[in-house]
Scaffold this motif. Structure first.
Motif, PDB file in Angstrom:
ATOM      1  N   HIS A  33       8.319  -2.312  -3.673  1.00  0.00           N
ATOM      2  CA  HIS A  33       8.219  -3.666  -2.672  1.00  0.00           C
ATOM      3  C   HIS A  33       7.300  -3.453  -1.562  1.00  0.00           C
ATOM      4  O   HIS A  33       6.471  -4.181  -1.096  1.00  0.00           O
ATOM      5  N   GLN A  34       7.463  -1.914  -1.151  1.00  0.00           N
ATOM      6  CA  GLN A  34       6.372  -1.480   0.205  1.00  0.00           C
ATOM      7  C   GLN A  34       4.962  -1.821  -0.535  1.00  0.00           C
ATOM      8  O   GLN A  34       3.993  -1.720   0.489  1.00  0.00           O
ATOM      9  N   TYR A  35       4.516  -1.693  -1.659  1.00  0.00           N
ATOM     10  CA  TYR A  35       3.207  -1.872  -2.128  1.00  0.00           C
ATOM     11  C   TYR A  35       2.617  -3.235  -1.580  1.00  0.00           C
ATOM     12  O   TYR A  35       1.406  -3.304  -1.544  1.00  0.00           O
ATOM     13  N   GLY A  36       3.353  -4.224  -1.920  1.00  0.00           N
ATOM     14  CA  GLY A  36       2.721  -5.750  -1.754  1.00  0.00           C
ATOM     15  C   GLY A  36       1.866  -5.849  -2.671  1.00  0.00           C
ATOM     16  O   GLY A  36       1.144  -6.929  -2.639  1.00  0.00           O
ATOM     17  N   ARG A  89      -2.819   2.402  -1.915  1.00  0.00           N
ATOM     18  CA  ARG A  89      -2.022   2.332  -0.674  1.00  0.00           C
ATOM     19  C   ARG A  89      -2.518   3.314   0.419  1.00  0.00           C
ATOM     20  O   ARG A  89      -2.578   3.347   1.521  1.00  0.00           O
ATOM     21  N   ARG A  92      -5.476   2.595   2.267  1.00  0.00           N
ATOM     22  CA  ARG A  92      -5.200   1.608   3.041  1.00  0.00           C
ATOM     23  C   ARG A  92      -4.425   2.070   4.328  1.00  0.00           C
ATOM     24  O   ARG A  92      -4.805   1.967   5.726  1.00  0.00           O
ATOM     25  N   ILE A  93      -3.548   3.204   4.174  1.00  0.00           N
ATOM     26  CA  ILE A  93      -2.931   3.936   5.279  1.00  0.00           C
ATOM     27  C   ILE A  93      -4.080   4.463   6.049  1.00  0.00           C
ATOM     28  O   ILE A  93      -4.014   4.640   7.244  1.00  0.00           O
ATOM     29  N   THR A  97      -4.546   3.967   9.802  1.00  0.00           N
ATOM     30  CA  THR A  97      -4.106   4.895  10.905  1.00  0.00           C
ATOM     31  C   THR A  97      -4.872   6.137  11.263  1.00  0.00           C
ATOM     32  O   THR A  97      -4.804   6.904  12.107  1.00  0.00           O
ATOM     33  N   PHE A 106       4.231   9.783   1.729  1.00  0.00           N
ATOM     34  CA  PHE A 106       5.164   8.365   1.547  1.00  0.00           C
ATOM     35  C   PHE A 106       5.834   8.348   0.190  1.00  0.00           C
ATOM     36  O   PHE A 106       5.529   9.035  -0.688  1.00  0.00           O
TER      37      PHE A 106
ATOM     38  N   VAL B  55       2.186  -7.067   2.802  1.00  0.00           N
ATOM     39  CA  VAL B  55       2.935  -5.638   3.469  1.00  0.00           C
ATOM     40  C   VAL B  55       2.098  -4.783   3.942  1.00  0.00           C
ATOM     41  O   VAL B  55       1.027  -4.302   3.135  1.00  0.00           O
ATOM     42  N   LEU B  56       2.337  -4.452   5.113  1.00  0.00           N
ATOM     43  CA  LEU B  56       1.227  -3.373   5.563  1.00  0.00           C
ATOM     44  C   LEU B  56       1.562  -2.101   5.162  1.00  0.00           C
ATOM     45  O   LEU B  56       2.705  -1.724   4.937  1.00  0.00           O
ATOM     46  N   PRO B  57       0.653  -1.333   4.895  1.00  0.00           N
ATOM     47  CA  PRO B  57       1.034   0.155   4.405  1.00  0.00           C
ATOM     48  C   PRO B  57       1.876   0.992   5.561  1.00  0.00           C
ATOM     49  O   PRO B  57       1.711   0.743   6.775  1.00  0.00           O
ATOM     50  N   TRP B  58       2.647   1.791   5.063  1.00  0.00           N
ATOM     51  CA  TRP B  58       3.340   2.736   5.753  1.00  0.00           C
ATOM     52  C   TRP B  58       2.322   3.429   6.827  1.00  0.00           C
ATOM     53  O   TRP B  58       1.374   3.705   6.195  1.00  0.00           O
ATOM     54  N   PRO B  59       2.596   3.912   8.007  1.00  0.00           N
ATOM     55  CA  PRO B  59       3.888   3.662   8.661  1.00  0.00           C
ATOM     56  C   PRO B  59       3.822   2.302   9.648  1.00  0.00           C
ATOM     57  O   PRO B  59       4.586   2.214  10.280  1.00  0.00           O
ATOM     58  N   GLN B  60       2.905   1.432   9.172  1.00  0.00           N
ATOM     59  CA  GLN B  60       2.782   0.185   9.932  1.00  0.00           C
ATOM     60  C   GLN B  60       3.521  -1.018   9.405  1.00  0.00           C
ATOM     61  O   GLN B  60       3.200  -2.012   9.719  1.00  0.00           O
ATOM     62  N   VAL B  61       4.356  -0.745   8.606  1.00  0.00           N
ATOM     63  CA  VAL B  61       4.979  -1.846   7.799  1.00  0.00           C
ATOM     64  C   VAL B  61       6.035  -2.537   8.961  1.00  0.00           C
ATOM     65  O   VAL B  61       6.525  -1.801   9.521  1.00  0.00           O
TER      66      VAL B  61
END
Lengths: 140, 194
Positions: A33-36, A89, A92-93, A97, A106, B55-61
């Motif tokens: 689900h975290q992948y969206g 993903r 994108r991170i 960041t 992750f 859904v934003l990527p970790w760790p900004q979810v």
């Protein structure tokens, strides 16, 4: 010898990682689900419920030496597809960041908790190469 | 090439059939007709705004923040509230059963939102008598407390009574506040408050 080793490594990996997910399907569901990447989240239920058992099934086929090319090709497809979304993903991170790619970690839903993504992608590349060896080398 | 394609199709067909059967038979299997992330959509009148949210990527979810949240100090204040002993303040642990057993806020009710059948009736019974229901999960990126709260609302609990302790169990233990091991009410409490 190469084929036998590739079957053994791939088989053990897929049975082990598949079972880790299959026995904790809700953890896997949350991870995917975290992948969206799926608009209709009902599909995630199907993915989380069925994919881990499919991985176990492919792993068992490889270990048993039955339908090896088909199982290896299915495994190759899964590895390429999921490596792609893990990489997407991670990028994108990194973009969001500014974290160095080698430090991005992750739970990719790969069956062994939070991992360093760079290392996971290398592992997947090795496994994909092993599956390709089986697809290409084994005669019917 | 054709044989490879046929064999792969055979593997996928048989593999998926086996997966369907095993998932149905497994006590931990998922319900294929259930969307575990759609409770909020039904509650908001059938819009798809939540489901379509990126859904934003970790760790900004971003946590869903659909239910009012409270801080750790507010959670502690409710924990120490004399009304808790009378069942007017209750805590609900939305983590899975295995981690609940390893440690939870004392007297918290377990409610694994993925397998609610067993626990939901007792939580609803307690929740109906409570003025405040504090739901928590692991904290951080965990969204289960929000979903469990929405599940309680769907089951009939008044939304205004529910609060989500956003920091969750991670923040609770970081403060070295009381933790109960085993079943709810086991009495195996570490770090009791003075």
């Amino acid at each position: 010898m190469t084929g036998w080793l590739a079957r053994l490594v791939l088989g053990i990996c897929f049975v082990y990682l598949g079972l880790n997910k299959a026995l904790n399907p809700t953890d896997f569901l949350k991870a995917v689900h975290q992948y969206g990447w799926v608009d209709r989240t009902l599909y995630l239920t199907w993915i989380a419920a069925l994919l881990p058992w499919l991985e176990v099934f492919c792993g068992l086929l490889l270990l048993a030496g039955f339908w090896v090319r088909g199982a290896a090709f299915a495994v190759f497809g899964m590895l390429v597809f999921f490596s792609g979304i893990v990489l997407h993903r991670a990028l994108r991170i990194q973009e969001t960041t500014g974290i160095d790619f080698s430090e991005i970690r992750f739970d990719c839903g790969c069956g062994n908790g939070a991992v360093l993504v760079g290392r996971k992608l290398v592992e997947n590349t090795v496994l994909a190469a092993a599956s390709l060896v089986l697809v290409l080398s084994r005669k019917r | 090439m054709r044989f490879l394609f046929i064999e792969t199709c055979q593997v996928l067909a048989v593999g998926l059939a086996v997966a369907l059967v095993v998932n149905q038979l497994s006590p931990r299997g998922l319900r294929l007709g259930r969307d575990y992330f759609q409770e909020s959509v039904r509650l908001t009148g059938g819009t798809t705004a939540v489901a379509a949210a990126p859904v934003l990527p970790w760790p900004q979810v971003e946590s869903l923040k659909r239910l009012p949240e409270i801080t750790a100090n507010e959670a502690l204040a409710l924990f120490q509230d004399p009304r808790r002993a009378q069942g007017q303040v209750i805590f609900v642990d939305a983590r899975k059963q295995t981690v609940f057993q390893e440690g939870h806020i004392p007297e918290a009710y377990p409610l694994d939102r993925f397998y609610p059948d067993q626990d939901l009736p007792s939580v609803m019974l307690a929740g109906a008598a409570a003025e405040q229901v504090v739901v928590y999960c692991a904290g951080g990126l965990c969204e289960d407390s929000h979903y469990a709260g929405l599940q309680l609302i769907e089951a009939g609990l008044d939304k205004s009574r529910i609060r989500v302790f956003a920091g969750g169990f991670t923040e609770w233990t970081a403060h070295s506040w009381p933790v109960e091991r085993g079943e709810r009410g086991s009495g195996l409490v570490s770090n009791p408050l003075p």
